[in-house]
Design a protein around this motif. Structure first.
Motif, PDB file in Angstrom:
ATOM      1  N   THR A 186       0.875  -1.166   0.000  1.00 33.11           N
ATOM      2  CA  THR A 186       0.000   0.000   0.000  1.00 33.11           C
ATOM      3  C   THR A 186       0.907   1.207   0.000  1.00 33.11           C
ATOM      4  OG1 THR A 186      -1.713  -1.164   1.227  1.00 33.11           O
ATOM      5  CG2 THR A 186      -1.806   1.242   1.252  1.00 33.11           C
ATOM      6  N   LEU A 187       0.643   2.127  -0.916  1.00 34.10           N
ATOM      7  CA  LEU A 187       1.516   3.292  -0.989  1.00 34.10           C
ATOM      8  C   LEU A 187       0.723   4.577  -1.130  1.00 34.10           C
ATOM      9  CD1 LEU A 187       2.023   4.293  -4.281  1.00 34.10           C
ATOM     10  CD2 LEU A 187       2.878   1.991  -4.262  1.00 34.10           C
ATOM     11  N   ALA A 188       1.376   5.646  -0.731  1.00 32.57           N
ATOM     12  CA  ALA A 188       0.872   7.004  -0.929  1.00 32.57           C
ATOM     13  C   ALA A 188       1.701   7.569  -2.070  1.00 32.57           C
ATOM     14  CB  ALA A 188       1.064   7.833   0.332  1.00 32.57           C
ATOM     15  N   TYR A 189       1.029   8.113  -3.104  1.00 33.26           N
ATOM     16  CA  TYR A 189       1.769   8.553  -4.281  1.00 33.26           C
ATOM     17  C   TYR A 189       1.173   9.821  -4.884  1.00 33.26           C
ATOM     18  CZ  TYR A 189      -2.054   7.102  -7.281  1.00 33.26           C
ATOM     19  OH  TYR A 189      -3.272   7.007  -7.885  1.00 33.26           O
ATOM     20  N   GLY A 218      13.214  14.493 -14.581  1.00 37.55           N
ATOM     21  CA  GLY A 218      14.027  15.302 -13.671  1.00 37.55           C
ATOM     22  C   GLY A 218      13.192  16.029 -12.629  1.00 37.55           C
ATOM     23  N   GLU A 219      11.891  16.192 -12.896  1.00 37.44           N
ATOM     24  CA  GLU A 219      11.010  16.856 -11.936  1.00 37.44           C
ATOM     25  C   GLU A 219      10.537  15.916 -10.828  1.00 37.44           C
ATOM     26  OE1 GLU A 219       7.842  18.551 -14.234  1.00 37.44           O
ATOM     27  OE2 GLU A 219       9.181  19.939 -15.277  1.00 37.44           O
ATOM     28  N   SER A 220      10.925  14.655 -10.888  1.00 33.39           N
ATOM     29  CA  SER A 220      10.465  13.698  -9.873  1.00 33.39           C
ATOM     30  C   SER A 220      11.131  13.923  -8.519  1.00 33.39           C
ATOM     31  CB  SER A 220      10.695  12.259 -10.342  1.00 33.39           C
ATOM     32  OG  SER A 220      12.078  11.978 -10.476  1.00 33.39           O
ATOM     33  N   GLY A 221      12.269  14.567  -8.506  1.00 34.55           N
ATOM     34  CA  GLY A 221      12.987  14.791  -7.251  1.00 34.55           C
ATOM     35  C   GLY A 221      12.166  15.525  -6.210  1.00 34.55           C
ATOM     36  N   GLN A 222      11.392  16.505  -6.638  1.00 29.83           N
ATOM     37  CA  GLN A 222      10.565  17.268  -5.697  1.00 29.83           C
ATOM     38  C   GLN A 222       9.519  16.378  -5.046  1.00 29.83           C
ATOM     39  OE1 GLN A 222      10.984  20.424  -4.494  1.00 29.83           O
ATOM     40  NE2 GLN A 222       9.409  19.750  -3.070  1.00 29.83           N
ATOM     41  N   LEU A 223       8.976  15.422  -5.805  1.00 26.91           N
ATOM     42  CA  LEU A 223       7.972  14.523  -5.228  1.00 26.91           C
ATOM     43  C   LEU A 223       8.606  13.580  -4.199  1.00 26.91           C
ATOM     44  CD1 LEU A 223       5.773  13.637  -8.332  1.00 26.91           C
ATOM     45  CD2 LEU A 223       5.438  15.407  -6.608  1.00 26.91           C
ATOM     46  N   PHE A 224       9.837  13.143  -4.446  1.00 26.66           N
ATOM     47  CA  PHE A 224      10.549  12.347  -3.443  1.00 26.66           C
ATOM     48  C   PHE A 224      10.729  13.174  -2.173  1.00 26.66           C
ATOM     49  CE2 PHE A 224      12.062   9.695  -7.035  1.00 26.66           C
ATOM     50  CZ  PHE A 224      11.817   8.443  -6.507  1.00 26.66           C
ATOM     51  N   THR A 225      11.109  14.437  -2.335  1.00 26.16           N
ATOM     52  CA  THR A 225      11.293  15.329  -1.185  1.00 26.16           C
ATOM     53  C   THR A 225       9.983  15.524  -0.436  1.00 26.16           C
ATOM     54  OG1 THR A 225      13.088  16.461  -2.330  1.00 26.16           O
ATOM     55  CG2 THR A 225      12.078  17.622  -0.484  1.00 26.16           C
ATOM     56  N   ASP A 226       8.885  15.713  -1.175  1.00 27.52           N
ATOM     57  CA  ASP A 226       7.573  15.884  -0.535  1.00 27.52           C
ATOM     58  C   ASP A 226       7.235  14.681   0.346  1.00 27.52           C
ATOM     59  OD1 ASP A 226       7.384  18.238  -1.940  1.00 27.52           O
ATOM     60  OD2 ASP A 226       5.863  17.504  -3.355  1.00 27.52           O
ATOM     61  N   GLY A 227       7.422  13.476  -0.191  1.00 28.41           N
ATOM     62  CA  GLY A 227       7.116  12.263   0.575  1.00 28.41           C
ATOM     63  C   GLY A 227       8.006  12.113   1.791  1.00 28.41           C
ATOM     64  N   CYS A 228       9.288  12.404   1.618  1.00 29.91           N
ATOM     65  CA  CYS A 228      10.232  12.281   2.740  1.00 29.91           C
ATOM     66  C   CYS A 228       9.933  13.300   3.834  1.00 29.91           C
ATOM     67  CB  CYS A 228      11.661  12.467   2.247  1.00 29.91           C
ATOM     68  SG  CYS A 228      12.287  11.104   1.288  1.00 29.91           S
ATOM     69  N   GLY A 247       6.190   8.003  -4.608  1.00 29.22           N
ATOM     70  CA  GLY A 247       5.536   7.955  -3.313  1.00 29.22           C
ATOM     71  C   GLY A 247       6.330   7.241  -2.245  1.00 29.22           C
ATOM     72  N   ARG A 248       5.622   6.877  -1.198  1.00 24.85           N
ATOM     73  CA  ARG A 248       6.203   6.193  -0.039  1.00 24.85           C
ATOM     74  C   ARG A 248       5.396   4.933   0.229  1.00 24.85           C
ATOM     75  NH1 ARG A 248      10.956   8.122   1.548  1.00 24.85           N
ATOM     76  NH2 ARG A 248      10.541   8.183   3.750  1.00 24.85           N
ATOM     77  N   ILE A 249       6.087   3.858   0.549  1.00 26.30           N
ATOM     78  CA  ILE A 249       5.423   2.594   0.858  1.00 26.30           C
ATOM     79  C   ILE A 249       4.917   2.652   2.292  1.00 26.30           C
ATOM     80  CG2 ILE A 249       5.706   0.103   1.099  1.00 26.30           C
ATOM     81  CD1 ILE A 249       7.848   0.269  -1.117  1.00 26.30           C
ATOM     82  N   LEU A 250       3.601   2.589   2.452  1.00 22.04           N
ATOM     83  CA  LEU A 250       2.988   2.680   3.784  1.00 22.04           C
ATOM     84  C   LEU A 250       2.968   1.334   4.488  1.00 22.04           C
ATOM     85  CD1 LEU A 250      -0.078   4.966   2.953  1.00 22.04           C
ATOM     86  CD2 LEU A 250       2.164   5.640   3.809  1.00 22.04           C
ATOM     87  N   SER A 251       2.790   0.249   3.716  1.00 16.61           N
ATOM     88  CA  SER A 251       2.794  -1.086   4.325  1.00 16.61           C
ATOM     89  C   SER A 251       3.079  -2.134   3.270  1.00 16.61           C
ATOM     90  CB  SER A 251       1.442  -1.371   4.997  1.00 16.61           C
ATOM     91  OG  SER A 251       0.424  -1.472   4.025  1.00 16.61           O
ATOM     92  N   GLU A 252       3.582  -3.287   3.740  1.00 20.13           N
ATOM     93  CA  GLU A 252       3.870  -4.424   2.869  1.00 20.13           C
ATOM     94  C   GLU A 252       3.223  -5.672   3.452  1.00 20.13           C
ATOM     95  OE1 GLU A 252       7.906  -5.128   1.463  1.00 20.13           O
ATOM     96  OE2 GLU A 252       8.438  -3.116   2.155  1.00 20.13           O
TER      97      GLU A 252
END
Length: 163
Positions: free
Chosen positions: A47-50, A58-68, A97-102
């Motif tokens: 389950t992930l939040a994305y 190259g614009e994906s870096g900001q989304l990684f930062t947002d999730g972190c 996104g970020r993995i919320l659960s596995e």
């Protein structure tokens, strides 16, 4: 101090700078082999939040930062839908996104609400039975740029050869 000594010191500093930049590039994965394989996936259902975007990868870096910034303890995930060597950058699609659960674990309602508050969508992926995956080190931000240029061609070659 004589001019030759000064020029010698400058030359030594330039060589040391170039060696440092080269060492950084090697540490980032410049000569690391992209390992492509097929088989059982490394994760089960997740389950992930994305957030989904269309545009240059190259614009994906900001989304990684947002999730972190919402939760630094969760693992990040990036799904890049298009080959950047064949699709124009403004049409490339990606979800970050970020993995919320596995597995059988369920994410907490607090986590879900926190991510949704910042515009993330929640989705659960079923466990895949067979995947083609690539492994490349992430040691520095330069690793991402090296991976974008090396992983897609390696995956394409593997898929064409293995059918």
């Amino acid at each position: 101090m004589s001019d030759w000594v000064l020029l010698g010191l400058i030359a030594v500093l330039v060589v040391l700078l170039l060696l440092t930049v080269f060492g950084f590039a090697v540490y980032s994965g410049l000569f690391t082999e992209v390992v492509v394989s097929a088989g059982s996936p490394p994760v089960g259902n997740i389950t992930l939040a994305y957030k989904f975007r269309v545009g240059p990868y190259g614009e994906s870096g900001q989304l990684f930062t947002d999730g972190c910034s919402i939760s630094s303890k969760l693992c990040s995930i990036g799904v890049y839908y298009d080959n950047p060597h064949t699709v124009p950058p403004e049409k490339c699609r990606f979800a970050i996104g970020r993995i919320l659960s596995e597995g059988d674990t369920k994410p907490s309602e607090d986590q879900i609400k926190r991510f949704q508050k910042y515009g993330f969508k929640i989705f659960s992926f079923p466990a895949p039975s067979h995947v083609v995956m690539a492994t490349f080190p992430f040691t520095t931000p330069l690793s991402i740029h090296l991976a974008v240029n090396r992983v897609h061609p390696a995956l394409d070659t593997y898929i064409k050869v293995s059918k």
